[in-house]
Design a protein around this motif. Structure first.
Motif, PDB file in Angstrom:
ATOM      1  N   ASP A 140       0.873  -1.173   0.000  1.00  0.00           N
ATOM      2  CA  ASP A 140       0.000   0.000   0.000  1.00  0.00           C
ATOM      3  C   ASP A 140       0.910   1.223   0.000  1.00  0.00           C
ATOM      4  N   ILE A 141       1.022   1.865  -1.152  1.00  0.00           N
ATOM      5  CA  ILE A 141       1.943   3.003  -1.314  1.00  0.00           C
ATOM      6  C   ILE A 141       1.585   4.162  -0.381  1.00  0.00           C
ATOM      7  N   ASP A 142       0.353   4.192   0.103  1.00  0.00           N
ATOM      8  CA  ASP A 142      -0.072   5.266   0.998  1.00  0.00           C
ATOM      9  C   ASP A 142       0.294   5.009   2.459  1.00  0.00           C
ATOM     10  N   ASN A 143       0.736   3.793   2.779  1.00  0.00           N
ATOM     11  CA  ASN A 143       1.155   3.469   4.137  1.00  0.00           C
ATOM     12  C   ASN A 143       2.636   3.812   4.274  1.00  0.00           C
ATOM     13  N   LEU A 144       2.917   4.841   5.027  1.00  0.00           N
ATOM     14  CA  LEU A 144       4.291   5.360   5.134  1.00  0.00           C
ATOM     15  C   LEU A 144       5.001   4.912   6.413  1.00  0.00           C
ATOM     16  N   ASP A 145       4.453   3.912   7.092  1.00  0.00           N
ATOM     17  CA  ASP A 145       5.018   3.450   8.361  1.00  0.00           C
ATOM     18  C   ASP A 145       6.458   2.957   8.246  1.00  0.00           C
ATOM     19  N   ILE A 146       6.857   2.499   7.097  1.00  0.00           N
ATOM     20  CA  ILE A 146       8.185   1.921   6.899  1.00  0.00           C
ATOM     21  C   ILE A 146       9.305   2.975   6.924  1.00  0.00           C
ATOM     22  N   TYR A 147       8.937   4.244   6.735  1.00  0.00           N
ATOM     23  CA  TYR A 147       9.944   5.295   6.565  1.00  0.00           C
ATOM     24  C   TYR A 147      10.391   5.900   7.897  1.00  0.00           C
ATOM     25  N   ASP A 148      11.681   6.228   7.944  1.00  0.00           N
ATOM     26  CA  ASP A 148      12.249   6.888   9.117  1.00  0.00           C
ATOM     27  C   ASP A 148      11.884   8.362   9.163  1.00  0.00           C
ATOM     28  N   LEU A 149      11.750   8.950   7.983  1.00  0.00           N
ATOM     29  CA  LEU A 149      11.507  10.391   7.902  1.00  0.00           C
ATOM     30  C   LEU A 149      10.736  10.700   6.626  1.00  0.00           C
ATOM     31  N   ILE A 150       9.755  11.578   6.748  1.00  0.00           N
ATOM     32  CA  ILE A 150       8.971  12.053   5.605  1.00  0.00           C
ATOM     33  C   ILE A 150       9.190  13.559   5.526  1.00  0.00           C
ATOM     34  N   VAL A 151       9.583  14.034   4.328  1.00  0.00           N
ATOM     35  CA  VAL A 151       9.903  15.450   4.156  1.00  0.00           C
ATOM     36  C   VAL A 151       9.024  16.046   3.060  1.00  0.00           C
ATOM     37  N   GLU A 158      15.651  22.371  -2.150  1.00  0.00           N
ATOM     38  CA  GLU A 158      16.611  21.272  -2.376  1.00  0.00           C
ATOM     39  C   GLU A 158      17.691  21.222  -1.304  1.00  0.00           C
ATOM     40  N   LYS A 159      18.260  22.373  -1.008  1.00  0.00           N
ATOM     41  CA  LYS A 159      19.367  22.444  -0.053  1.00  0.00           C
ATOM     42  C   LYS A 159      18.907  22.051   1.356  1.00  0.00           C
ATOM     43  N   LEU A 160      17.783  22.607   1.797  1.00  0.00           N
ATOM     44  CA  LEU A 160      17.286  22.289   3.134  1.00  0.00           C
ATOM     45  C   LEU A 160      16.831  20.841   3.238  1.00  0.00           C
ATOM     46  N   THR A 161      16.266  20.303   2.164  1.00  0.00           N
ATOM     47  CA  THR A 161      15.854  18.900   2.176  1.00  0.00           C
ATOM     48  C   THR A 161      17.049  18.005   2.457  1.00  0.00           C
ATOM     49  N   VAL A 162      18.150  18.252   1.766  1.00  0.00           N
ATOM     50  CA  VAL A 162      19.353  17.443   1.974  1.00  0.00           C
ATOM     51  C   VAL A 162      19.918  17.663   3.382  1.00  0.00           C
ATOM     52  N   GLU A 163      19.878  18.889   3.872  1.00  0.00           N
ATOM     53  CA  GLU A 163      20.338  19.153   5.230  1.00  0.00           C
ATOM     54  C   GLU A 163      19.502  18.373   6.248  1.00  0.00           C
ATOM     55  N   ILE A 164      18.200  18.317   6.034  1.00  0.00           N
ATOM     56  CA  ILE A 164      17.313  17.568   6.929  1.00  0.00           C
ATOM     57  C   ILE A 164      17.665  16.084   6.898  1.00  0.00           C
ATOM     58  N   LEU A 165      17.874  15.541   5.708  1.00  0.00           N
ATOM     59  CA  LEU A 165      18.243  14.133   5.585  1.00  0.00           C
ATOM     60  C   LEU A 165      19.579  13.869   6.279  1.00  0.00           C
ATOM     61  N   GLN A 166      20.540  14.753   6.072  1.00  0.00           N
ATOM     62  CA  GLN A 166      21.844  14.597   6.726  1.00  0.00           C
ATOM     63  C   GLN A 166      21.714  14.668   8.246  1.00  0.00           C
ATOM     64  N   ASN A 167      20.911  15.587   8.743  1.00  0.00           N
ATOM     65  CA  ASN A 167      20.715  15.700  10.187  1.00  0.00           C
ATOM     66  C   ASN A 167      20.103  14.430  10.757  1.00  0.00           C
ATOM     67  N   CYS A 168      19.175  13.858  10.041  1.00  0.00           N
ATOM     68  CA  CYS A 168      18.581  12.595  10.492  1.00  0.00           C
ATOM     69  C   CYS A 168      19.646  11.504  10.566  1.00  0.00           C
ATOM     70  N   ILE A 169      20.474  11.419   9.553  1.00  0.00           N
ATOM     71  CA  ILE A 169      21.543  10.415   9.512  1.00  0.00           C
ATOM     72  C   ILE A 169      22.523  10.634  10.665  1.00  0.00           C
ATOM     73  N   ASN A 170      22.882  11.876  10.901  1.00  0.00           N
ATOM     74  CA  ASN A 170      23.852  12.193  11.950  1.00  0.00           C
ATOM     75  C   ASN A 170      23.324  11.952  13.350  1.00  0.00           C
ATOM     76  N   ARG A 171      22.019  11.972  13.532  1.00  0.00           N
ATOM     77  CA  ARG A 171      21.438  11.865  14.872  1.00  0.00           C
ATOM     78  C   ARG A 171      20.823  10.523  15.176  1.00  0.00           C
ATOM     79  N   LYS A 172      20.666   9.669  14.189  1.00  0.00           N
ATOM     80  CA  LYS A 172      20.001   8.391  14.434  1.00  0.00           C
ATOM     81  C   LYS A 172      20.942   7.426  15.133  1.00  0.00           C
TER      82      LYS A 172
END
Length: 172
Positions: A140-151, A158-172
């Motif tokens: 079910d493509i609408d079930n997003l439970d599998i994801y760590d982060l939704i942006v 573009e720049k802030l999106t990548v910064e958010i992804l990097q911050n998630c990686i750095n803090r997990k």
């Protein structure tokens, strides 16, 4: 580190994968790249292979399996694809989203198509993919439970999106 980035058309998954790849200095692949590779291996043009794949569930299954195999044989990789997170054993699973009207505007600009045409095509494509993923994989493509982060890529550029992804990686 294995990362997946998924999202519907026009959400910026390709851009995010490319930019995150550059920032982290790790390679990335996309479902589109793997699909093109499979077309070449079959001795078909991309259009021929696309038409062949339309009525052949085995192509979808092979594409998903190939992405998973590539990721399993990699130490560091970003895998970009609509449902890659369901097949790739990833350390981080990200989903990008944006409002439908924003996605349509982006696709219209990118493909130089009339906005009304894009909206119609986008609705058809999304409905088709939603049905196909459920029928072929039980996803079910609408079930997003599998994801760590939704942006929301409309809220963040573009720049802030990548910064958010990097911050998630750095803090997990």
């Amino acid at each position: 580190m294995i990362i997946t980035i998924g999202g519907l058309a026009g959400t910026g998954t390709s851009t995010a994968a490319k930019n995150l790849s550059e920032c982290l200095d790790i390679p990335y692949i996309s479902a589109g790249d793997v699909f093109r590779q499979m077309a070449a291996e079959s001795g078909m043009t991309l259009l021929e292979f696309s038409e062949f794949a339309e009525g052949n569930d085995d192509i979808d299954k092979a594409l998903d399996k190939r992405q998973a195999e590539i990721a399993n044989n990699s130490d560091n990789l970003i895998v970009e694809g609509r449902i890659s997170a369901f097949f790739v054993d990833a350390d981080y699973k990200f989903w990008l989203m944006a409002p439908d009207n924003i996605r349509a505007q982006r696709i219209s600009y990118r493909e130089d198509k009339d906005l009304d045409v894009v909206i119609s095509e986008m609705e058809e494509r999304t409905a088709s993919e939603r049905k196909r993923y459920m029928e072929i994989h039980g996803i079910d493509i609408d079930n997003l439970d599998i994801y760590d982060l939704i942006v929301n890529t409309h809220t963040f550029d573009e720049k802030l999106t990548v910064e958010i992804l990097q911050n998630c990686i750095n803090r997990k």
